[in-house]
Every structure is written in C-alpha cells, then in structure tokens.
Design a protein around this motif. Structure first.
Motif, PDB file in Angstrom:
ATOM      1  N   GLU A 102       0.871  -1.181   0.000  1.00  8.81           N
ATOM      2  CA  GLU A 102       0.000   0.000   0.000  1.00  8.81           C
ATOM      3  C   GLU A 102       0.907   1.230   0.000  1.00  8.81           C
ATOM      4  N   VAL A 103       1.033   1.852  -1.170  1.00  8.64           N
ATOM      5  CA  VAL A 103       1.943   2.987  -1.342  1.00  8.64           C
ATOM      6  C   VAL A 103       1.134   4.207  -1.762  1.00  8.64           C
ATOM      7  N   VAL A 104       1.075   5.197  -0.907  1.00  7.62           N
ATOM      8  CA  VAL A 104       0.292   6.407  -1.161  1.00  7.62           C
ATOM      9  C   VAL A 104       1.219   7.525  -1.645  1.00  7.62           C
ATOM     10  N   TYR A 105       0.692   8.350  -2.534  1.00  8.17           N
ATOM     11  CA  TYR A 105       1.462   9.425  -3.166  1.00  8.17           C
ATOM     12  C   TYR A 105       0.859  10.784  -2.824  1.00  8.17           C
ATOM     13  N   PHE A 106       1.661  11.718  -2.315  1.00  6.23           N
ATOM     14  CA  PHE A 106       1.261  13.118  -2.122  1.00  6.23           C
ATOM     15  C   PHE A 106       2.053  13.973  -3.109  1.00  6.23           C
ATOM     16  N   GLY A 107       1.348  14.748  -3.949  1.00  8.46           N
ATOM     17  CA  GLY A 107       2.035  15.577  -4.938  1.00  8.46           C
ATOM     18  C   GLY A 107       1.528  17.002  -4.955  1.00  8.46           C
ATOM     19  N   GLY A 108       2.134  17.818  -5.844  1.00 10.96           N
ATOM     20  CA  GLY A 108       1.764  19.224  -5.976  1.00 10.96           C
ATOM     21  C   GLY A 108       0.834  19.452  -7.146  1.00 10.96           C
ATOM     22  N   GLN A 109       0.914  20.659  -7.721  1.00 14.85           N
ATOM     23  CA  GLN A 109       0.013  21.031  -8.800  1.00 14.85           C
ATOM     24  C   GLN A 109       0.132  20.046  -9.965  1.00 14.85           C
ATOM     25  N   ALA A 110      -1.011  19.489 -10.377  1.00 18.13           N
ATOM     26  CA  ALA A 110      -1.011  18.426 -11.388  1.00 18.13           C
ATOM     27  C   ALA A 110      -0.561  18.902 -12.756  1.00 18.13           C
ATOM     28  N   ASP A 111      -0.652  20.222 -13.042  1.00 16.54           N
ATOM     29  CA  ASP A 111      -0.297  20.708 -14.372  1.00 16.54           C
ATOM     30  C   ASP A 111       1.177  21.049 -14.513  1.00 16.54           C
ATOM     31  N   LEU A 112       1.958  20.963 -13.422  1.00 15.40           N
ATOM     32  CA  LEU A 112       3.379  21.281 -13.476  1.00 15.40           C
ATOM     33  C   LEU A 112       4.190  20.033 -13.827  1.00 15.40           C
ATOM     34  N   TYR A 134       2.612  22.364  -3.402  1.00 12.46           N
ATOM     35  CA  TYR A 134       3.810  21.938  -2.668  1.00 12.46           C
ATOM     36  C   TYR A 134       4.002  22.692  -1.350  1.00 12.46           C
ATOM     37  N   LEU A 135       2.954  23.294  -0.846  1.00  6.15           N
ATOM     38  CA  LEU A 135       3.059  24.045   0.403  1.00  6.15           C
ATOM     39  C   LEU A 135       2.865  23.127   1.610  1.00  6.15           C
ATOM     40  N   ARG A 136       3.497  23.467   2.712  1.00  6.10           N
ATOM     41  CA  ARG A 136       3.455  22.651   3.937  1.00  6.10           C
ATOM     42  C   ARG A 136       2.028  22.354   4.405  1.00  6.10           C
ATOM     43  N   PRO A 137       1.122  23.367   4.441  1.00 11.12           N
ATOM     44  CA  PRO A 137      -0.244  23.076   4.897  1.00 11.12           C
ATOM     45  C   PRO A 137      -0.942  22.005   4.060  1.00 11.12           C
ATOM     46  N   SER A 138      -0.574  21.888   2.786  1.00 15.23           N
ATOM     47  CA  SER A 138      -1.189  20.869   1.938  1.00 15.23           C
ATOM     48  C   SER A 138      -0.746  19.475   2.355  1.00 15.23           C
ATOM     49  N   GLY A 139       0.511  19.338   2.776  1.00 16.53           N
ATOM     50  CA  GLY A 139       0.975  18.047   3.279  1.00 16.53           C
ATOM     51  C   GLY A 139       0.205  17.636   4.517  1.00 16.53           C
ATOM     52  N   TYR A 140      -0.059  18.614   5.380  1.00 13.93           N
ATOM     53  CA  TYR A 140      -0.821  18.362   6.607  1.00 13.93           C
ATOM     54  C   TYR A 140      -2.247  17.923   6.265  1.00 13.93           C
ATOM     55  N   SER A 141      -2.931  18.701   5.401  1.00 16.55           N
ATOM     56  CA  SER A 141      -4.335  18.398   5.101  1.00 16.55           C
ATOM     57  C   SER A 141      -4.479  17.098   4.308  1.00 16.55           C
ATOM     58  N   MET A 142      -3.554  16.804   3.407  1.00 18.49           N
ATOM     59  CA  MET A 142      -3.639  15.547   2.663  1.00 18.49           C
ATOM     60  C   MET A 142      -3.436  14.351   3.589  1.00 18.49           C
ATOM     61  N   MET A 143      -2.539  14.492   4.575  1.00 16.22           N
ATOM     62  CA  MET A 143      -2.330  13.403   5.528  1.00 16.22           C
ATOM     63  C   MET A 143      -3.588  13.194   6.364  1.00 16.22           C
ATOM     64  N   ALA A 144      -4.231  14.295   6.770  1.00 16.65           N
ATOM     65  CA  ALA A 144      -5.451  14.195   7.572  1.00 16.65           C
ATOM     66  C   ALA A 144      -6.564  13.518   6.773  1.00 16.65           C
ATOM     67  N   GLU A 145      -6.746  13.941   5.516  1.00 14.17           N
ATOM     68  CA  GLU A 145      -7.815  13.382   4.696  1.00 14.17           C
ATOM     69  C   GLU A 145      -7.520  11.931   4.315  1.00 14.17           C
ATOM     70  N   SER A 155       3.024   2.702   3.218  1.00 11.69           N
ATOM     71  CA  SER A 155       4.138   3.497   2.699  1.00 11.69           C
ATOM     72  C   SER A 155       3.608   4.826   2.178  1.00 11.69           C
ATOM     73  N   LEU A 156       4.396   5.880   2.357  1.00  8.46           N
ATOM     74  CA  LEU A 156       4.007   7.206   1.885  1.00  8.46           C
ATOM     75  C   LEU A 156       5.161   7.831   1.118  1.00  8.46           C
ATOM     76  N   PHE A 157       4.867   8.293  -0.106  1.00  2.00           N
ATOM     77  CA  PHE A 157       5.831   9.069  -0.887  1.00  2.00           C
ATOM     78  C   PHE A 157       5.324  10.495  -0.994  1.00  2.00           C
ATOM     79  N   THR A 158       6.154  11.475  -0.632  1.00  2.00           N
ATOM     80  CA  THR A 158       5.783  12.883  -0.781  1.00  2.00           C
ATOM     81  C   THR A 158       6.633  13.499  -1.884  1.00  2.00           C
ATOM     82  N   ILE A 212       1.114  13.831  11.813  1.00  2.00           N
ATOM     83  CA  ILE A 212       1.429  12.592  12.527  1.00  2.00           C
ATOM     84  C   ILE A 212       1.898  12.887  13.946  1.00  2.00           C
ATOM     85  N   ASN A 213       2.768  13.893  14.076  1.00  2.00           N
ATOM     86  CA  ASN A 213       3.291  14.254  15.393  1.00  2.00           C
ATOM     87  C   ASN A 213       2.208  14.813  16.298  1.00  2.00           C
TER      88      ASN A 213
END
Length: 342
Positions: A185-195, A226-237, A248-251, A264-265
């Motif tokens: 189970e490998v989850v992916y967190f990414g930035g703007q899809a058009d970049l 790619y902003l820090r708050p997005s990493g937080y909210s994606m992890m929460a959701e 597994s998580l790839f950022t 997580i902390n």
C-alpha cells in the motif's frame, strides 16, 4: 534630505584634478588604451579608493548594452530545492563575470510576470526561470527579447531549452525498492497536477507500481500544491479515508513531508511504516525514522542552466538536458532499536 553622500564621476575628476573623461577611462580600465600617464592613473585610483567609489553600472550598461547581470526567478525562496539552486548558481555567475539577481513568484503567475518584467527593466543579460505556469505563450514572448532557460521545470512542446532532474527513473527505483521490502500500500502526495515536476514524479510512482505488479487503489494519489499546509491536510484526509496510515508514503517535496509529519506528530496515533520523499536535507539524518529520499544535483542543475544561457548570449543553439538524481538510503533507527536485544 539624505544623510548619505553619493559621489559622481565629476566629483572624482575634480578631486584628482583631471577631466571627467580621463577619470572615466581610468576607472573603467582603459588608461593603457588611451596612453594615460601612470602617475595620473594612480592619482585617480587613489582618490577612488579613498572614497570607496565604483563606476556606475547603469552608465556601463548604456555604453556596452550589457548589464553584467543575470536573473533567476523561482517559485519559493523557502523551498529547499530552489534555495539550493540559487546557492549553487550565484558563485558560478560571479566566476563568469555576472551578478545574479534573484526573485520569487510565490507560485503565482501574476507575480512571476511582474518579476520578469522587473528584471527586464534592470536590463539583465539573460534569464533562468523555474516556471510556475504551464502556459508556454507567456514565456515565448520573453525568449524573443533575451536568452531564457528553464530549470527544474519544463513545459511540454515548448521550444525553450530546459535543465531538469530525471525524476521518473529515480521515483520508479525508490517505489520499487519499497515494495520489494513487502509494502503493498503505497500512497502518493504531490503538488500542482499541471506542473512538469508533478507529472514526472507521479509517472515515476505509477511506473514503480506497475513494474512491481501492484495495482493502484482508490485514495492512493493525492495532489494539491507543494506548500506545507497541503501536506498536513492531505495526511489528515488520507487517514480519514483509509481509516489508518498507509503502509508506505511518498511525498513529492520536503515541504509536503514536513506537513504530513506535523499531522502525525500532532495526533500521536502511529505512522506509516515506510516514508519516502523527493529532495533531500541533512536534517532527515537526525530523525529516528529511516526516510528514503531522492537527491537532486543542484550543482549540475546550476552549471548546466548557466552554460546554456551563456551560449544563447553568444548566439549558439543549445539543447535540453535531464540531470540524473540519486537515492539516499537511511536506516530506520526506531525499528532497529525495537529489534535490538535487551
């Protein structure tokens, strides 16, 4: 009224008892060409040193039609990859005889446009840009005015040359290594899809799954910016949707990893078994979890982009280049300690 005294070439000429033309020729290194007496040269230089005087760069620009400056525009100066690029590029520009002017677009197209236009008013001789838009037309109009090279990001079907990290192969290798350890189970967190970085990193992730025989599942891919708050909210959701942390998580960036770890902390309710991220930082060595990271070669990105701008300034044709990345493997000390005999 300003408390500061700004000397002009007229002032230096008056203090040295020479003409303005003579003072200008001496201070611009042309005394030998015009056979100015050594004693006169030394007198002018001594006066200039005494008053910490430097010839006007604007005047030099008007005479030579060259400013001796290059522009670097990045989306975020707080982004470690962009800061590393600027840090590597500045001394290289200095060695080549250019001053580097750095500006940030804050990932906003309007700010990027304003930044480039400001650099153009400064008469920069060339531009190195990390584009924040996928619209090629706005960059093409600037590439007609001066040498322009993309770095870190590229735009599909755009003729502007680029210097970009080969993210696909690096991410593929990292994902496959993680799956080989038993992760399914490998989850992916990414930035703007058009970049392009988002597209390349996601392509590498999916290629890694495919080559490992793992089918992508619903709620495995999350993309925002790619902003820090997005990493937080994606992890929460993601935690809420899956009902647990992924195996597994790839950022796609250190900023997203930072946001995910902040969540997580804060919750203190477990964490993924395997953590992976694009980009690397020495602080990752200080964490108890063995975070595997992809290392971009900032030095080569800087040197290759500068080389291409300088060639364009000479009227030479240049190609684009993919710069290889490397993997930084780390031992998970928390699991090592758990496995150690007491």
């Amino acid at each position: 009224m300003s408390q500061f005294i700004r000397l002009t070439m007229d002032d230096i000429a008056r203090l040295a008892n020479v003409s303005k033309t003579t003072a200008s020729l001496v201070l611009n290194g042309r005394s030998a060409e015009y056979r100015i007496a050594e004693s006169t040269k030394e007198r002018v230089l001594a006066i200039a040193r005494e008053h910490h005087f430097q010839p006007s760069q604007s005047a030099k620009t008007l005479r030579s039609r060259k400013s001796g400056t290059l522009g670097l525009l990045v989306p975020e100066l707080s982004n470690f990859a962009h800061a590393s690029l600027a840090q590597a590029l500045e001394p290289l520009c200095r060695e080549a005889g250019y001053q580097l002017l750095v500006m940030s677009s804050n990932e906003q197209a309007a700010m990027e446009t304003a930044g480039i236009e400001h650099l153009l008013t400064r008469q920069v001789d060339g531009l190195i840009v990390v584009p924040c838009s996928s619209d090629a037309t706005q960059y093409l109009k600037w590439s007609l005015r001066l040498p322009l090279v993309f770095v870190d990001r590229h735009i599909k079907d755009c003729p502007i040359p680029f210097v970009v990290t080969d993210a696909i192969d690096a991410v593929t290798s990292l994902v496959m290594q993680t799956i080989a350890k038993g992760s399914k189970e490998v989850v992916y967190f990414g930035g703007q899809a058009d970049l392009s970085p988002s597209q390349d990193r996601l392509a590498g992730y999916r290629k890694g799954l495919e080559l490992s025989g793992v089918a992508e599942q619903e709620h495995w891919v999350w993309q925002r910016d790619y902003l820090r708050p997005s990493g937080y909210s994606m992890m929460a959701e993601c935690y809420e949707r899956l009902g647990h942390y992924p195996d597994s998580l790839f950022t796609g960036s250190l900023t997203l990893l930072e946001g995910a770890l902040a969540y997580i902390n804060e919750k203190q309710n477990g964490m993924p078994k395997h953590l992976m991220t694009f980009d690397d930082h020495n602080l990752l060595n200080c964490l108890p979890w063995g975070i595997q990271s992809i290392v971009q070669d900032s030095q080569q990105l800087a040197s290759e982009s500068l080389a291409r701008v300088l060639k364009l300034m000479q009227g030479e044709a240049v190609d684009s280049i993919w710069v290889p990345a490397s993997l930084h493997q780390r031992l998970d000390t928390t699991r090592s300690e758990q496995a150690a005999p007491h």
